[in-house]
Motif scaffolding. Structure first.
Motif, mmCIF file in Angstrom:
data_model
loop_
_atom_site.group_PDB
_atom_site.id
_atom_site.type_symbol
_atom_site.label_atom_id
_atom_site.label_comp_id
_atom_site.label_asym_id
_atom_site.label_seq_id
_atom_site.Cartn_x
_atom_site.Cartn_y
_atom_site.Cartn_z
ATOM 1 N N VAL A 41 -19.324 -27.612 40.397
ATOM 2 C CA VAL A 41 -20.151 -28.161 41.468
ATOM 3 C C VAL A 41 -21.605 -27.975 41.027
ATOM 4 C CG1 VAL A 41 -20.865 -27.945 43.883
ATOM 5 C CG2 VAL A 41 -18.437 -27.690 43.252
ATOM 6 N N CYS A 63 -15.292 -41.963 36.024
ATOM 7 C CA CYS A 63 -16.215 -41.284 36.937
ATOM 8 C C CYS A 63 -16.640 -42.237 38.043
ATOM 9 C CB CYS A 63 -17.419 -40.758 36.152
ATOM 10 S SG CYS A 63 -18.182 -41.970 35.057
ATOM 11 N N ALA A 66 -16.798 -40.736 49.422
ATOM 12 C CA ALA A 66 -16.931 -39.654 48.438
ATOM 13 C C ALA A 66 -15.657 -38.808 48.398
ATOM 14 C CB ALA A 66 -18.136 -38.777 48.782
ATOM 15 N N GLN A 67 -15.122 -38.475 49.564
ATOM 16 C CA GLN A 67 -13.896 -37.665 49.616
ATOM 17 C C GLN A 67 -12.749 -38.369 48.887
ATOM 18 O OE1 GLN A 67 -14.370 -37.271 54.039
ATOM 19 N NE2 GLN A 67 -13.555 -35.228 53.688
ATOM 20 N N ILE A 82 -13.341 -38.199 45.122
ATOM 21 C CA ILE A 82 -13.140 -36.846 44.589
ATOM 22 C C ILE A 82 -11.644 -36.525 44.538
ATOM 23 C CG2 ILE A 82 -13.523 -34.370 45.044
ATOM 24 C CD1 ILE A 82 -16.284 -35.253 46.285
ATOM 25 N N ARG A 83 -10.898 -36.975 45.540
ATOM 26 C CA ARG A 83 -9.438 -36.723 45.548
ATOM 27 C C ARG A 83 -8.708 -37.464 44.430
ATOM 28 N NH1 ARG A 83 -9.459 -37.658 51.464
ATOM 29 N NH2 ARG A 83 -9.470 -35.616 52.492
ATOM 30 N N ASN A 108 -10.686 -39.452 38.325
ATOM 31 C CA ASN A 108 -12.132 -39.258 38.179
ATOM 32 C C ASN A 108 -12.461 -37.873 37.651
ATOM 33 O OD1 ASN A 108 -13.062 -41.794 39.008
ATOM 34 N ND2 ASN A 108 -12.829 -41.253 41.168
ATOM 35 N N VAL A 164 -17.866 -37.007 39.839
ATOM 36 C CA VAL A 164 -18.314 -37.844 40.953
ATOM 37 C C VAL A 164 -19.747 -37.429 41.302
ATOM 38 C CG1 VAL A 164 -17.887 -38.587 43.334
ATOM 39 C CG2 VAL A 164 -15.941 -38.068 41.820
ATOM 40 N N LEU A 211 -14.953 -29.349 49.294
ATOM 41 C CA LEU A 211 -14.978 -29.146 47.834
ATOM 42 C C LEU A 211 -14.096 -27.959 47.453
ATOM 43 C CD1 LEU A 211 -18.768 -29.786 47.042
ATOM 44 C CD2 LEU A 211 -16.837 -31.340 46.649
ATOM 45 N N LYS A 257 -11.172 -30.441 46.051
ATOM 46 C CA LYS A 257 -11.628 -30.933 44.750
ATOM 47 C C LYS A 257 -10.617 -30.536 43.678
ATOM 48 C CE LYS A 257 -14.780 -28.840 42.131
ATOM 49 N NZ LYS A 257 -13.998 -28.826 40.873
ATOM 50 N N THR A 309 -12.407 -31.537 38.099
ATOM 51 C CA THR A 309 -13.383 -32.577 38.444
ATOM 52 C C THR A 309 -14.769 -31.975 38.678
ATOM 53 O OG1 THR A 309 -11.629 -33.841 39.522
ATOM 54 C CG2 THR A 309 -13.898 -34.438 40.077
ATOM 55 N N VAL A 327 -18.416 -32.325 40.376
ATOM 56 C CA VAL A 327 -19.105 -33.052 41.452
ATOM 57 C C VAL A 327 -20.593 -32.705 41.372
ATOM 58 C CG1 VAL A 327 -19.316 -33.405 43.942
ATOM 59 C CG2 VAL A 327 -17.052 -33.081 42.912
#
Lengths: 209, 209
Positions: free
Chosen positions: B40, B68, B124-125, B128-129, B133, B136, B159, B163, B167, B169
């Motif tokens: 993060v 991405c 965004a959620q 990210i899921r 990717n 993000v 997150l 997340k 990944t 973010v």
């Protein structure tokens, strides 16, 4: 999502009024900023994001169809994502020259490092003089100043005398010398508040290179 | 170029020794940093380079062939170079969703701004899921926190809970909330030492958008 974001009519009116004031102030401010010129831009400081931000600006230029160029002064041995991307997709609009031979603690040869830095600076001068280029990124050049491989007075003098008026030059790396900061139009200093190395996490593709 | 860069044999030996020491320390350090994890990452502060740096990392990912995605929370009305570049060249590897409707002082409509921020966060959620990717970028999401349009506690909770482990973010924008800084792995704060607006120079393509 939460109650705090319910909006009453009064709240809405107050918000609209406040934003209208901000917009008026901003519009006034913008009318006094009408100049255009090629900028000398410096990204320095110990934090992460100096090179990424320089590459982000190069990608913006490419997105606008503006020819541009990159000289990498130090990270020569890294197979970076940026380098691969530029070479593969945008050779016509963006030249990239990888002149450094890796970090100076890898070569342990001062003469070779100086020769590499001087060759990189000659290439940079050539690219900056080329009137077609709208932006030239000198990635990690500040490291070459830091070790005394290049003279900031000479570089600043060249930019003042020979940079075409509308060309942007972006110089990155920690420890930007005072002569360069003095001469620059835009200087950002990046501090590190937290770094994953401290948690034992290594450099990862996409993030660090 | 100047006398200061002439290198004597003694100088060269001292340099090689010093660099060998630095290399040994660095190599030691690197062996203790073997972990890999999705980070993060927060870019905040008033200086220039937060969004450019986020886009630079996205371009690195693309260079490495890592899928991405980008959600722009605020700058919806700008025809940015980044957006055009991603949509034109890399639609298969990088999704870009422009969800904001321009700066909040342009809309002057709090309900509309909240609705736009919530829609952007839902998108965004979803991104990210998506396990495909690898990174993000939530560009300017901190502005949505700042105005109370999104709740940082909810975002940080998501997150932590959802997340995927690998990944990355990246969250940008000035005034990152303390809850986010606390939860992040990597935080850079960008200060502005000099800005061309002060010299009457306007926002220019390639540099500002």
């Amino acid at each position: 999502m939460t109650d705090s974001r319910d909006v009453t009519a009064e709240d809405q009116a107050r918000h609209a009024q406040k934003m209208a004031r901000i917009k008026a102030a901003r519009d006034r401010m913008m009318t006094t900023r009408t100049g255009e010129k090629g900028l000398v831009i410096v990204h320095t400081g110990p934090g992460k994001g100096k090179s990424s931000s320089g590459f982000g600006m190069i990608m913006r230029c490419i997105g606008h169809g503006m020819p541009c160029a990159v000289v990498q002064f130090i990270k020569g041995n890294w197979d970076t994502g940026e380098r691969r991307l530029l070479e593969t997709h945008f050779p016509d609009i963006c030249q990239i020259h990888v002149m450094g031979e890796g970090f100076t603690w890898e070569t342990q040869d001062k003469r070779r490092d100086i020769a590499a830095a001087e060759a990189a600076w000659r290439k940079a001068q050539e690219l900056i003089r080329e009137p077609r280029n709208r932006m030239v990124l000198l990635d990690e050049i500040n490291i070459a100043f830091r070790y005394g491989y290049l003279d900031p007075v000479e570089v600043v003098g060249f930019l003042a005398a020979e940079k075409p008026e509308m060309t942007h030059v972006v110089l990155t790396g920690r420890n930007a010398p005072p002569e360069l900061i003095e001469a620059a139009d835009l200087v950002s200093e990046i501090a590190v508040l937290k770094h994953p190395f401290r948690q034992g996490v290594k450099a990862q593709p996409g993030v660090e290179f």
